[in-house]
Design an enzyme around this catalytic site. Structure first.
Site, PDB file in Angstrom:
ATOM      1  CE1 TYR A  58      -4.097   1.504  -0.307  1.00 33.40           C
ATOM      2  CE2 TYR A  58      -3.636   2.603   1.773  1.00 33.40           C
ATOM      3  CZ  TYR A  58      -4.424   2.447   0.645  1.00 33.40           C
ATOM      4  OH  TYR A  58      -5.532   3.247   0.473  1.00 33.40           O
ATOM      5  CE  LYS A  84      -7.494   6.096   0.384  1.00 28.45           C
ATOM      6  NZ  LYS A  84      -8.730   6.707  -0.133  1.00 28.45           N
TER       7      LYS A  84
END
Length: 255
Positions: free
Chosen positions: A156, A163
């Site tokens: 990720y 995020k």
């Protein structure tokens, strides 16, 4: 009291195709009676989004590339001109340069990091800024997070810290806009086979892992994200704000 969005109007940012989380949200909201303004990224994307907007009976279909100065603001100008006020706005946008997303965070460039942050996170702040004047009687702002915001998820990379910043922005916006009765939430879907997710390395493995480790032994779906969005937008959730809510079949519970 039944769940109805009759009389509510709002914006959906981030539909790319029928598999988008944003489309799942738009579909459920429209089924429950909401009037929608839908955006498309650019002329190349429009042929994929136009049929979906027509199918959903969207009242407006407008271009919006949040990286282009003035385009997001122009969308709000059009909604103000046609509707006056809105009740909700859904932000389902994330982007990173592919080489940065596939590389280590420690190797990320300043330019790549800043552009990914601007498009994926600060655009939500800008959306909130534009929304507040069209929500004189309150409303709901939603954005899409991910488990990688609070723990390390393989591959990720750059998007994890971004995020995390998005989640924090949602909390601060909930605090700042609460006096105006504007409620703000981040929704955290598990991995879903969307176009945006396809850019993550080994994504099939991530989905298999989520399925095997989630208590419900399945993935969530964009429509199920839409169902949660509908509840949060509805009058049934008038006392809820500042939450981060998972739609991942419980995957976040398991290390």
């Amino acid at each position: 009291m039944s769940l109805s969005l009759e009389g509510k109007r709002g914006l959906i940012l981030g539909i790319a195709n029928r598999h988008s989380i944003a489309y799942g949200c738009a579909k459920v909201l429209a089924e429950l009676g909401a009037e929608l303004c839908i955006t498309y990224l650019n002329e190349k994307a429009k042929p994929y989004v136009q049929p979906l907007a027509d199918e959903l009976g969207a009242k407006m279909l407008l271009p919006c590339d949040v990286s282009i100065e003035g385009e997001l603001e122009a969308v709000f100008h059009e909604m103000e001109k046609h509707w006056g006020n809105i009740d909700f706005a859904v932000h389902s946008i994330a982007w990173s340069p592919l080489d940065e997303l596939h590389g280590r965070l420690v190797d990320s460039s300043g330019d790549g990091f800043c552009k990914a942050m601007d498009i994926s996170c600060h655009s939500f702040v800008r959306m909130a800024n534009q929304s507040q004047r069209l929500m004189p009687e309150g409303g709901t702002l939603l954005t899409m997070s991910y488990e990688g915001a609070e723990k390390v998820v393989d591959h990720y990379n750059l998007m994890g810290p971004i995020k995390a910043a998005l989640d924090s922005c949602a909390r601060y916006l909930a605090s700042e806009l609460g006096e105006q009765q504007i409620r703000v939430h981040s929704i955290s879907p598990g991995p879903m086979p969307t176009r945006a997710a396809s850019g993550i390395d080994h994504f099939d493995e991530l989905m298999d892992d989520a399925t095997s480790k989630s208590p419900l032994k399945r993935l969530g779906t964009p429509d199920e994200v839409g169902s949660l969005a509908a509840f949060l937008i509805s009058d049934l959730a008038k006392t809820q704000t500042g939450n981060r809510i998972f739609v991942d079949a419980g995957r976040h519970l398991i290390g």
